[in-house]
Design an enzyme around this catalytic site. Structure first.
Site, PDB file in Angstrom:
ATOM      1  N   GLU A  98       0.831  -1.197   0.000  1.00 27.03           N
ATOM      2  CA  GLU A  98       0.000   0.000   0.000  1.00 27.03           C
ATOM      3  C   GLU A  98       0.870   1.253   0.000  1.00 27.03           C
ATOM      4  O   GLU A  98       1.851   1.324   0.748  1.00 27.03           O
ATOM      5  CB  GLU A  98      -0.812  -0.051   1.290  1.00 27.03           C
ATOM      6  CG  GLU A  98      -1.991   0.852   1.292  1.00 27.03           C
ATOM      7  CD  GLU A  98      -2.802   0.612   2.557  1.00 27.03           C
ATOM      8  OE1 GLU A  98      -3.325  -0.500   2.720  1.00 27.03           O
ATOM      9  OE2 GLU A  98      -2.878   1.527   3.368  1.00 27.03           O
TER      10      GLU A  98
ATOM     11  N   CYS B 200       3.549   8.499   1.088  1.00 24.99           N
ATOM     12  CA  CYS B 200       3.598   7.729   2.337  1.00 24.99           C
ATOM     13  C   CYS B 200       3.897   6.284   1.952  1.00 24.99           C
ATOM     14  O   CYS B 200       3.044   5.595   1.391  1.00 24.99           O
ATOM     15  CB  CYS B 200       2.247   7.858   3.034  1.00 24.99           C
ATOM     16  SG  CYS B 200       2.145   6.906   4.539  1.00 24.99           S
TER      17      CYS B 200
ATOM     18  N   CYS C  33       2.816  -6.035   9.414  1.00 21.08           N
ATOM     19  CA  CYS C  33       3.717  -5.563  10.467  1.00 21.08           C
ATOM     20  C   CYS C  33       3.644  -6.524  11.644  1.00 21.08           C
ATOM     21  O   CYS C  33       2.569  -7.013  11.988  1.00 21.08           O
ATOM     22  CB  CYS C  33       3.318  -4.159  10.922  1.00 21.08           C
ATOM     23  SG  CYS C  33       4.444  -3.467  12.150  1.00 21.08           S
TER      24      CYS C  33
ATOM     25  N   CYS D 291      -4.164  -0.478  15.050  1.00 24.54           N
ATOM     26  CA  CYS D 291      -3.676  -0.312  13.671  1.00 24.54           C
ATOM     27  C   CYS D 291      -4.125  -1.458  12.772  1.00 24.54           C
ATOM     28  O   CYS D 291      -3.959  -2.637  13.119  1.00 24.54           O
ATOM     29  CB  CYS D 291      -2.146  -0.224  13.709  1.00 24.54           C
ATOM     30  SG  CYS D 291      -1.378  -0.244  12.085  1.00 24.54           S
TER      31      CYS D 291
ATOM     32  N   GLY E 100       4.141  -1.312   8.018  1.00 24.61           N
ATOM     33  CA  GLY E 100       5.403  -1.891   8.461  1.00 24.61           C
ATOM     34  C   GLY E 100       6.210  -1.024   9.410  1.00 24.61           C
ATOM     35  O   GLY E 100       5.939   0.160   9.585  1.00 24.61           O
ATOM     36  N   GLU E 101       7.192  -1.655  10.018  1.00 25.11           N
ATOM     37  CA  GLU E 101       8.080  -0.978  10.957  1.00 25.11           C
ATOM     38  C   GLU E 101       9.440  -0.819  10.268  1.00 25.11           C
ATOM     39  O   GLU E 101      10.199  -1.794  10.139  1.00 25.11           O
ATOM     40  CB  GLU E 101       8.176  -1.813  12.253  1.00 25.11           C
ATOM     41  CG  GLU E 101       9.244  -1.359  13.217  1.00 25.11           C
ATOM     42  CD  GLU E 101       9.256   0.136  13.461  1.00 25.11           C
ATOM     43  OE1 GLU E 101       8.213   0.721  13.810  1.00 25.11           O
ATOM     44  OE2 GLU E 101      10.328   0.748  13.287  1.00 25.11           O
TER      45      GLU E 101
ATOM     46  N   SER F 165       9.425   6.877  10.327  1.00 27.33           N
ATOM     47  CA  SER F 165       8.634   6.781  11.562  1.00 27.33           C
ATOM     48  C   SER F 165       8.804   5.402  12.191  1.00 27.33           C
ATOM     49  O   SER F 165       8.688   4.383  11.516  1.00 27.33           O
ATOM     50  CB  SER F 165       7.166   7.015  11.202  1.00 27.33           C
ATOM     51  OG  SER F 165       6.328   6.730  12.291  1.00 27.33           O
TER      52      SER F 165
ATOM     53  N   ASN G 268      -8.113   7.398  12.949  1.00 27.68           N
ATOM     54  CA  ASN G 268      -9.035   7.069  11.873  1.00 27.68           C
ATOM     55  C   ASN G 268      -9.541   5.650  12.178  1.00 27.68           C
ATOM     56  O   ASN G 268      -8.779   4.699  12.036  1.00 27.68           O
ATOM     57  CB  ASN G 268      -8.240   7.117  10.561  1.00 27.68           C
ATOM     58  CG  ASN G 268      -9.123   7.133   9.359  1.00 27.68           C
ATOM     59  OD1 ASN G 268     -10.281   7.532   9.436  1.00 27.68           O
ATOM     60  ND2 ASN G 268      -8.591   6.693   8.262  1.00 27.68           N
TER      61      ASN G 268
HETATM   62  N1  SAH Z   1       5.395   1.435  12.133  1.00 21.92           N
HETATM   63  C1  SAH Z   1       5.739   2.812  12.152  1.00 21.92           C
HETATM   64  C2  SAH Z   1       5.381   3.528  10.869  1.00 21.92           C
HETATM   65  C3  SAH Z   1       4.074   3.182  10.223  1.00 21.92           C
HETATM   66  S1  SAH Z   1       2.616   3.672  11.107  1.00 21.92           S
HETATM   67  C4  SAH Z   1       5.093   3.494  13.350  1.00 21.92           C
HETATM   68  O1  SAH Z   1       4.223   2.908  13.977  1.00 21.92           O
HETATM   69  O2  SAH Z   1       5.518   4.603  13.662  1.00 21.92           O
HETATM   70  C5  SAH Z   1       2.698   5.439  10.968  1.00 21.92           C
HETATM   71  C6  SAH Z   1       1.818   6.170  11.949  1.00 21.92           C
HETATM   72  O3  SAH Z   1       0.426   5.942  11.628  1.00 21.92           O
HETATM   73  C7  SAH Z   1       2.024   5.736  13.399  1.00 21.92           C
HETATM   74  O4  SAH Z   1       2.259   6.855  14.214  1.00 21.92           O
HETATM   75  C8  SAH Z   1       0.702   5.072  13.729  1.00 21.92           C
HETATM   76  O5  SAH Z   1       0.364   5.204  15.082  1.00 21.92           O
HETATM   77  C9  SAH Z   1      -0.283   5.796  12.849  1.00 21.92           C
HETATM   78  N2  SAH Z   1      -1.532   5.067  12.621  1.00 21.92           N
HETATM   79  C10 SAH Z   1      -1.688   3.766  12.390  1.00 21.92           C
HETATM   80  N3  SAH Z   1      -2.995   3.459  12.232  1.00 21.92           N
HETATM   81  C11 SAH Z   1      -3.679   4.616  12.379  1.00 21.92           C
HETATM   82  C12 SAH Z   1      -5.053   4.966  12.310  1.00 21.92           C
HETATM   83  N4  SAH Z   1      -5.986   4.060  12.081  1.00 21.92           N
HETATM   84  N5  SAH Z   1      -5.388   6.262  12.506  1.00 21.92           N
HETATM   85  C13 SAH Z   1      -4.430   7.188  12.733  1.00 21.92           C
HETATM   86  N6  SAH Z   1      -3.116   6.922  12.794  1.00 21.92           N
HETATM   87  C14 SAH Z   1      -2.737   5.649  12.619  1.00 21.92           C
HETATM   88 FE1  SF4 Z   2       0.910  -0.306  12.712  1.00 28.36          FE
HETATM   89 FE2  SF4 Z   2       3.253   1.038  13.024  1.00 28.36          FE
HETATM   90 FE3  SF4 Z   2       2.223  -0.441  15.027  1.00 28.36          FE
HETATM   91 FE4  SF4 Z   2       3.204  -1.640  12.852  1.00 28.36          FE
HETATM   92  S1  SF4 Z   2       4.342  -0.418  14.353  1.00 28.36           S
HETATM   93  S2  SF4 Z   2       1.317  -2.180  13.917  1.00 28.36           S
HETATM   94  S3  SF4 Z   2       2.586  -0.194  11.243  1.00 28.36           S
HETATM   95  S4  SF4 Z   2       1.323   1.410  14.104  1.00 28.36           S
END
Ligand code: SAH
Ligand code: SF4
Length: 353
Positions: A96, A109, A116, A123, A163-164, A193, A298
């Site tokens: 994605e 993005c 993940c 998430c 992903g991380e 991130s 969201n």
């Molecule tokens: N894994 C990394 C990067 C991907 S997620 C991380 O977690 O930082 C990127 C950002 O999107 C994170 O801060 C996460 O908390 C946020 N995120 C994930 N799902 C979300 C959602 N449904 N609504 C708002 N932010 C979300």
């Molecule tokens: Fe989602 Fe980031 Fe958490 Fe992985 S680390 S589950 S992408 S919020």
């Protein structure tokens, strides 16, 4: 940096492509032509590169080499122009990626993995588990695919898709190298991130310096809670990484790279959005001179969390600002189109764990 054993040409520099041509008995300029077709023209298949002799194209294909582009499995454009692509890699994995336009910017993005392993409770990506990490060319492809779909040059890249990134660090750094070199997106316009994985932040500082020569991208750390108990509730893997240790690693990162770290805080209605929690967060971040990015949640079906009230978002923001922190609130973009991380893929197909 890009493994020469990789069958993908995407990710290789002009010099590497010129050497490949030479190794295969062609003049070096054939490598320059390949480079131009891959990065400037955005070709998907070697057979499209008609400036190359067809016998050589066939030889490259017979040697198992390929451009390394993913194909487009789905595309949805929200009313504000936010464009979400679901890309299919050579092995069928679904990746994605999202293009977020404003007048001045086009931010891509990107995903660093399919799924993940971190399993954050709120998430969509975390709910499906990890399928696999992406190769560097599959990350770079996302930037080219957004450029192609939106007919506009991306200006910024954020590693905030699936992903991380710090669990796929080598590939992420290799992709950053290619993106800055071949897509002219400087490191200062790239953000990585992380939710925090023990040992990876010091390693990132070291490896980025080695691989990129300097560290200028922004590291954004997802905190989501001012205290350890709530953080562990939202992010089960945080159990092995106390918030104090995470912030100590951030301080060391600032000291060794000279770059500020920014913090992300996903606001979940009634869970982590109270003024008391804002004040506790400001205490935690004391001395960081940092930037906090508030992300109103969201909602993801089945996760059991709600969007925060607008008033709660404003109160939280004001409380942090009054404590001297620089705060931004991420605008809700493309909410009509399964906006959040992992949601497009989830909507399209069952999660593949
Ligand atoms: N894994 C990394 C990067 C991907 S997620 C991380 O977690 O930082 C990127 C950002 O999107 C994170 O801060 C996460 O908390 C946020 N995120 C994930 N799902 C979300 C959602 N449904 N609504 C708002 N932010 C979300
Ligand atoms: Fe989602 Fe980031 Fe958490 Fe992985 S680390 S589950 S992408 S919020």
């Amino acid at each position: 940096m890009v493994s020469q054993a990789s069958p993908a040409l995407l990710g290789r520099s002009q010099d590497e492509l010129e050497c490949l041509a030479e190794d295969l008995g062609q003049p070096r300029y054939r490598g320059r032509q390949l480079h131009q077709w891959i990065y400037t023209r955005g070709c998907h298949d070697l057979q499209e590169v008609t400036v190359l002799p067809s016998a050589w194209r066939q030889q490259l294909a017979a040697d198992g080499l390929r451009v390394g582009r993913s194909s487009r499995a789905a595309c949805s454009v929200a009313s504000d122009g936010t464009t979400k692509l679901l890309l299919e890699a050579a092995d069928g994995a679904l990746i994605e990626t999202v293009g977020i336009p404003t007048d001045q910017r086009l931010t891509v993005c990107v995903s660093s993995q399919v799924g993940c392993a971190m399993g954050c409770r709120f998430c969509a990506t975390g709910m499906g588990g990890l399928q696999r990490s992406l190769d560097p060319h599959e990350i770079v492809d996302q930037v080219l695919s957004v450029r192609e779909a939106m007919e506009r040059r991306p200006s910024h890249v954020v590693f905030m898709g699936m992903g991380e990134p710090l669990l796929n660090m080598e590939a992420v750094l290799s992709a950053i190298g290619t993106i800055q070199r071949e897509c002219s997106i400087g490191q200062r316009r790239i953000t990585v991130s992380t939710v925090g994985v023990p040992g990876t932040i010091p390693r990132l500082a070291e490896l980025a310096l080695q691989r990129l020569g300097r560290v200028q991208f922004t590291l954004a750390v997802s905190l989501h809670a001012p205290d350890q108990a709530l953080r562990e509730h939202l992010i089960p893997t945080a159990e092995g990484y106390p918030i104090d240790a995470l912030l100590a690693d951030c301080r060391a990162y600032v000291a060794s790279t000279g770059r500020r770290v920014s913090f992300e805080y996903t606001l979940l209605g009634g869970v982590n959005d109270s003024p008391r929690q804002a004040s506790a967060l400001a205490d935690r971040l004391h001395g960081f001179q940092s930037h906090v990015n508030l992300i109103p949640y969201n909602p993801v079906a089945g996760a059991g969390f709600d969007r925060p009230a607008d008033a709660a978002v404003s109160r939280f923001r004001r409380a942090l600002e009054q404590r001297g922190l620089a705060v931004s609130v991420r605008a809700s973009r493309g909410l009509d189109e399964h906006a959040a991380c992992g949601q497009l893929r989830r909507h399209q197909s069952p999660p593949q764990a």
